[in-house]
Design a protein around this motif. Structure first.
Motif, short mmCIF file in Angstrom:
data_model
loop_
_atom_site.label_atom_id
_atom_site.label_comp_id
_atom_site.label_asym_id
_atom_site.label_seq_id
_atom_site.Cartn_x
_atom_site.Cartn_y
_atom_site.Cartn_z
N ILE A 21 0.87 -1.17 0.00
CA ILE A 21 0.00 0.00 0.00
C ILE A 21 0.91 1.23 0.00
N VAL A 22 0.82 2.02 -1.05
CA VAL A 22 1.72 3.17 -1.24
C VAL A 22 0.91 4.45 -1.07
N LEU A 23 1.25 5.26 -0.07
CA LEU A 23 0.46 6.44 0.28
C LEU A 23 1.32 7.70 0.22
N HIS A 24 0.81 8.74 -0.42
CA HIS A 24 1.43 10.06 -0.31
C HIS A 24 0.47 10.91 0.50
N ASP A 62 -4.95 14.67 8.58
CA ASP A 62 -6.15 13.91 8.97
C ASP A 62 -6.36 12.67 8.11
N SER A 63 -5.65 12.59 6.97
CA SER A 63 -5.79 11.42 6.10
C SER A 63 -5.11 10.19 6.68
N VAL A 64 -4.18 10.37 7.61
CA VAL A 64 -3.49 9.23 8.21
C VAL A 64 -4.51 8.29 8.86
N VAL A 65 -5.42 8.85 9.65
CA VAL A 65 -6.43 8.04 10.34
C VAL A 65 -7.38 7.39 9.34
N LYS A 66 -7.79 8.14 8.30
CA LYS A 66 -8.70 7.57 7.30
C LYS A 66 -8.07 6.35 6.63
N ILE A 85 3.56 14.59 10.10
CA ILE A 85 2.80 13.54 9.43
C ILE A 85 3.62 12.24 9.41
N ALA A 86 4.92 12.36 9.15
CA ALA A 86 5.79 11.17 9.11
C ALA A 86 5.78 10.45 10.46
N MET A 102 -2.34 5.50 -3.39
CA MET A 102 -3.35 6.50 -3.04
C MET A 102 -2.66 7.73 -2.45
N HIS A 103 -3.38 8.83 -2.45
CA HIS A 103 -2.85 10.04 -1.82
C HIS A 103 -4.01 10.84 -1.24
#
Length: 669
Positions: A163-166, A171-175, A198-199, A247-248
């Motif tokens: 799973i690759v996330l930017h 608040d997207s971390v929790v989602k 965020i990191a 996803m980002h």
């Protein structure tokens, strides 16, 4: 705060947790058996109690039908769970609660409800019906030609997944974490984070999830948007995986407040929805030729979102490097840059070493860049690698290989088109390929005819050479003016007189001949001319806005020749010295509209000039298909004209067919 938003706040329905855990895949349904078959005897789960009253009203009004909903969207633990599923998805997913309510139509007609990110069915039940807002029965806008059924396989849960996330928004971390925690298999997570905070949060959060085996987090510069960071930091590592999901975090800011529906839609059908994710994993496992997956383009995006727009020049390095074949102005790609893929299918992209300087820096334009082009070539690269793309269409709840979804918004009857634009005080039309057709489609055909005449007069050696001279002269004049303003046909021929050493009076005659040859092959697009006439009868102002080297007088002659028998106002670029394709015309139109304080809608076939730039200046628009685009959208094979080859005999062969087929620029009549 609107009355409806205050209403939702009281009900606490606008900030509810997801009910995705109430949706069961086929295995879970079998395990459940007959448990809970008598719903009246089972207590309603606490998180669903708040839906009960609204569910009862919706059922009583015939607006929610549990049998219909489950037949379309899968089996749920309870009727209330199914209703909650619809309510929570309905502000971003084009799904319907029954045969008697069309979610997409209601939101398109009521953009205030859409911008509230509110459940449309509840709005209609408590406010819309009272305000006499129209609703429609559920509509079928597109039927996939095939359906992929996700069968159980022995090893679908054994696939090695990254799973690759930017993540740009904290608040997207929790989602993302909540969705990853419900995945049916273990995964590794790769994160590029826009800040140290965020990191740190991502490292802590993703390491705490039971389904996550390994976490790699990189604090990256704001360079390269969502593609640059993951390619710089992780590209070659990803080749070790069977599958990757990219996803980002994405937010759109318009209407004065933050909008998340586009992200919510992609998140739902890429990562969050348990049933959808389980199915796509099974499909990848069963079909080794499937290379990329994403849901069909977000339904509230304009129809031309799958067009190359102004990105084809930026894509040329990819086209050359990967030997991609571009046959159409429309293209299937993951709009928004989020997708599942086999890394092997993207090997030419992932097997390189990247630096941040390989990508353009901020600020980036809204469209037209290396990164916008990269997004559009991903699907083409997958297919070049001999893999297939597949998609999920939420309205029908079907996975499919059918690529024709990109034309969903181009199915429209003449009556639908009329109702869509009739309430605007001003309706403006593009002229060529919108109101007027050329029999042989290509505008160079008239120049070729003139070239043939000049060969007979022993002025030029061949018609091809004349067409080249004519077009090169126009191009050089535009370059000399730095593409500012515009020029007329007479100016082009005056310059050609100097080039050829001819008497200007002689080239003036050629100028008139080119116009006459062109006029002979022009005809009105019957349904579109009738639309303009009908709107005029309603008292609407009809404006005609065109980028052209013809004069206002010549355009008037063309329109009368083609049957436009009403009053109209002309905006001709050669006389006003402003053009649609560089937005100066739209700045001019915008100033007039502001002064008149009237509503306007523009109709035209050029994605860039008549839709994208027009919309950028706040003008509502309806994009219509050019005859070449409609030909390809119908599934006909590319030919010389659709490929832009202006050969006389190919024009004679294909031109009348394309012209006749494309006379009405939508499907549906």
């Amino acid at each position: 705060m609107s009355k409806f938003r205050r209403f939702l706040k009281r009900l606490k329905l606008n900030d509810t947790p997801s009910t995705d855990d109430e949706v069961m895949d086929s295995t879970e349904q079998a395990e459940l058996g007959d448990a809970g078959s008598d719903e009246s005897e089972r207590p309603i789960p606490e998180n669903l109690v708040k839906y009960k009253e609204h569910f009862d009203i919706a059922v009583e009004l015939g607006l929610f039908d549990i049998q219909w909903y489950e037949a379309h969207y899968g089996t749920f633990e309870s009727d209330i769970a199914a209703f909650a599923d619809y309510i929570e998805k309905s502000n971003f997913a084009n799904i319907n609660p029954s045969a008697h309510f069309d979610t997409e139509s209601y939101l398109r007609r009521n953009l205030d409800v859409y911008h509230e990110e509110a459940p449309p069915l509840l709005h209609y039940m408590y406010f819309g019906a009272q305000d006499k807002r129209a609703k429609s029965n559920a509509q079928v806008r597109w039927h996939p030609k095939d359906a992929l059924v996700a069968n159980e396989t022995e090893n679908w849960k054994e696939q090695k997944v990254a799973i690759v996330l930017h993540i740009f928004y904290q608040d997207s971390v929790v989602k993302f974490a909540e969705s990853i925690a419900t995945l049916p298999l273990n995964v590794d997570v790769f994160v590029t984070a826009a800040s140290g905070e965020i990191a740190e949060l991502a490292t802590q959060t993703f390491n705490s999830i039971a389904t996550v085996d390994k976490v790699q987090v990189k604090h990256v510069p704001n360079h390269g948007r969502n593609f640059g960071p993951f390619l710089v930091e992780f590209s070659e590592q990803l080749l070790d995986y069977d599958l990757m999901c990219h996803m980002h975090s994405k937010k759109s800011l318009y209407s004065g407040r933050e909008q998340t529906q586009w992200f919510d839609y992609l998140h739902q059908y890429l990562l969050k929805d348990r049933h959808t994710v389980a199915c796509l994993l099974r499909l990848f496992s069963e079909h080794e030729d499937l290379g990329m997956y994403y849901p069909t383009s977000f339904w509230m995006m304009p129809g031309w979102v799958n067009h190359w727009t102004c990105n084809l020049p930026f894509a040329q390095p990819f086209i050359d490097q990967w030997q991609l074949d571009i046959n159409s102005d429309f293209v299937n790609y993951p709009v928004g840059g989020m997708f599942w893929a086999r890394p092997k299918a993207l090997a030419p992209l992932l097997s390189k070493t990247y630096a941040y300087d390989d990508f353009p820096g901020e600020p980036l334009p809204n469209d037209g860049s290396y990164l916008h082009a990269l997004e559009r070539v991903l699907g083409l690269l997958v297919e070049k690698q001999n893999y297939k793309q597949f998609f999920y269409y939420p309205t029908a709840a079907k996975f499919t290989l059918d690529k024709s979804y990109i034309y969903i918004n181009y199915t429209k009857s003449t009556e639908q088109l009329f109702h869509e634009v009739q309430n605007f005080e001003i309706v403006s039309f593009d002229v060529f390929d919108t109101l007027v057709n050329r029999q042989y489609v290509a505008p160079d055909f008239a120049k070729y005819r003139l070239g043939e005449y000049l060969v007979e007069q022993e002025v030029v050696a061949s018609p091809e050479l004349f067409v080249k001279l004519r077009n090169d002269t126009e191009t050089q004049l535009r370059i000399a003016r730095d593409h500012k303003g515009d020029l007329g046909l007479a100016e082009i021929y005056e310059s050609m007189a100097k080039e050829l050493g001819c008497d200007p009076e002689q080239t003036s005659q050629w100028c008139e001949l080119e116009f006459q040859f062109d006029l002979q092959i022009m005809s009105g697009k019957t349904e579109m001319i009738q639309l303009a006439n009908r709107l005029s009868d309603l008292g609407r102002e009809i404006w005609l806005i065109t980028d052209t080297y013809y004069s206002e007088q010549q355009i008037s002659m063309i329109l009368r020749h083609c049957g436009l028998a009403i009053g109209f106002r002309l905006f001709v670029s050669s006389e006003l010295k402003v053009r649609k394709d560089n937005a100066s015309m739209w700045q001019y139109i915008q100033s007039i509209i502001k002064e008149k304080e009237m509503t306007i809608v523009h109709i035209g076939d050029n994605v860039r000039s008549d839709a994208q730039l027009c919309g950028d200046h706040g003008i509502t628009n309806v994009h219509v298909l050019h005859p070449k685009d409609k030909w390809l959208a119908a599934g006909f094979k590319p030919n010389a004209l659709t490929k832009g080859m202006n050969d006389k005999y190919e024009s004679l062969k294909w031109g009348p067919l394309l012209s006749k087929f494309g006379r009405y620029p939508f499907f549906g009549n």
